[in-house]
Write an enzyme that holds these catalytic residues in place. Structure first.
Site, short mmCIF file in Angstrom:
data_model
loop_
_atom_site.label_atom_id
_atom_site.label_comp_id
_atom_site.label_asym_id
_atom_site.label_seq_id
_atom_site.Cartn_x
_atom_site.Cartn_y
_atom_site.Cartn_z
N LYS A 84 41.85 46.07 45.54
CA LYS A 84 41.34 44.54 45.64
C LYS A 84 39.92 44.62 45.72
CE LYS A 84 45.93 43.24 47.03
NZ LYS A 84 46.90 43.21 48.21
N GLN A 106 46.74 42.36 54.53
CA GLN A 106 47.85 43.40 53.87
C GLN A 106 49.16 43.26 54.39
OE1 GLN A 106 47.15 44.23 50.53
NE2 GLN A 106 49.08 45.18 50.26
N ASP A 127 45.91 34.23 49.92
CA ASP A 127 47.34 34.77 49.55
C ASP A 127 48.32 33.69 49.37
OD1 ASP A 127 48.07 37.50 49.07
OD2 ASP A 127 47.76 38.14 51.17
#
Ligand code: GUN
Length: 292
Positions: free
Chosen positions: A54, A98, A121
């Site tokens: 990422k 994460q 997200d």
């Protein structure tokens, strides 16, 4: 092979170029560089690899990134303090914690603390709640299911009125994928480990999204002829012919399904590249909404 291959790598690359172009135009106007803050808790090698890719994508597209690593035994308030600090940091456009985080942490609480404008997200209860409601729009849509729908739309699969079957009901993929399909007027069935007569349910699907994490569970005989099959699975299997000793396969038995389906994503090179491309699109969007 009857199915047309959905080339996720090429579609993701095109999207990444569009995002890079928009970032360049912003920078030329003196606007803030979109910047992603990642939070990695613990030392899972897979999570570390995802976070690294990422960050690399941010650099490739002209965006900024900053990673914060916390030890596996970090306590709840350390994680919450970091998220609050990132919420308040004007240089940070988007925040990504994460998952999975270590089991002793309260994931729901952490995700609910992320400012809705920085929730790239799309996992905060506010964004998911809006996704679930008619007539409401989330600020961000979770990256992997957003990538699945984007692939279907790019190749021209009609969603409206289609029978869609989603295999798996996870917060990250299955559940938001089902909500996105409902929002596009598909008729959606969500299947899981307790679903009865699963092959028969799948046989009725014009669109299959498989996100169950079970190696090649979906067989060719389950697929309706001409159906669009999106395989989210990334499963490692032993392969002594490879230098690495393994290879990646999906949740769908590709060799069988490609003889029946109308469209199919390969693994790797299908949904995988789309997840990061969507994250980049969301991070750009975060920067845009924060300056208005
Ligand atoms: N773990 C697996 N997929 C994802 C994702 O899309 N976002 C985050 N934050 N963690 C993940």
């Amino acid at each position: 092979m009857t199915a047309q291959l959905i080339d996720g790598k090429a579609i993701a690359q095109k999207l990444r170029m569009e995002v890079a172009d928009a970032v360049m135009k912003r920078t030329a106007l003196g606007k803030m560089q979109p910047t992603l803050a990642t939070v990695l808790i613990g030392d899972r090698p897979d999570s570390a690899a995802y976070v690294a890719s990422k960050q690399k994508a941010c650099a490739d597209l002209g965006m900024g990134s900053v990673n914060h690593t916390l030890p596996a035994d970090a306590n709840q308030s350390q994680v919450e303090d970091l998220v609050k600090k990132l919420n308040d940091d004007r240089r940070v456009s988007g925040i990504l914690v994460q998952l999975p985080m270590p089991a002793h942490l309260d994931e729901e609480r952490v995700l609910s603390l992320i400012s809705i404008e920085k929730d790239v997200d799309g996992f905060s209860p506010l964004n998911i709640g809006r996704l679930a409601q008619k007539g409401r729009e989330p600020l961000f849509v979770p990256c992997t299911p957003f990538g699945c729908i984007y692939l279907l739309e790019q190749v021209g699969v009609k969603l409206e009125g289609a029978n869609a079957v989603v295999l798996g009901r996870s917060n990250i993929v299955g559940m938001p994928a089902a909500l996105l399909l409902i929002g596009r007027n598909a008729t959606v069935t969500v299947c899981h480990s307790r679903t009865r007569d699963l092959p028969d349910v799948v046989r009725n699907a014009d669109i299959v999204i498989a996100a169950i994490g079970r190696t090649e569970m979906v067989r060719g005989s389950w697929i309706k002829p001409g159906a669009a099959v999106i395989d989210v699975g990334i499963n490692q299997v032993v392969d002594s012919t490879r230098k690495s000793g393994h290879r990646l396969v999906g949740d769908v038995c590709f060799d069988e399904a490609k003889e029946v389906a109308g469209w199919i994503t390969p693994v790797p090179g299908g949904v995988g590249p789309m997840t990061i491309a969507m994250l980049m699109k969301n991070t750009l969007h975060a920067a845009e909404i924060q300056e208005t």
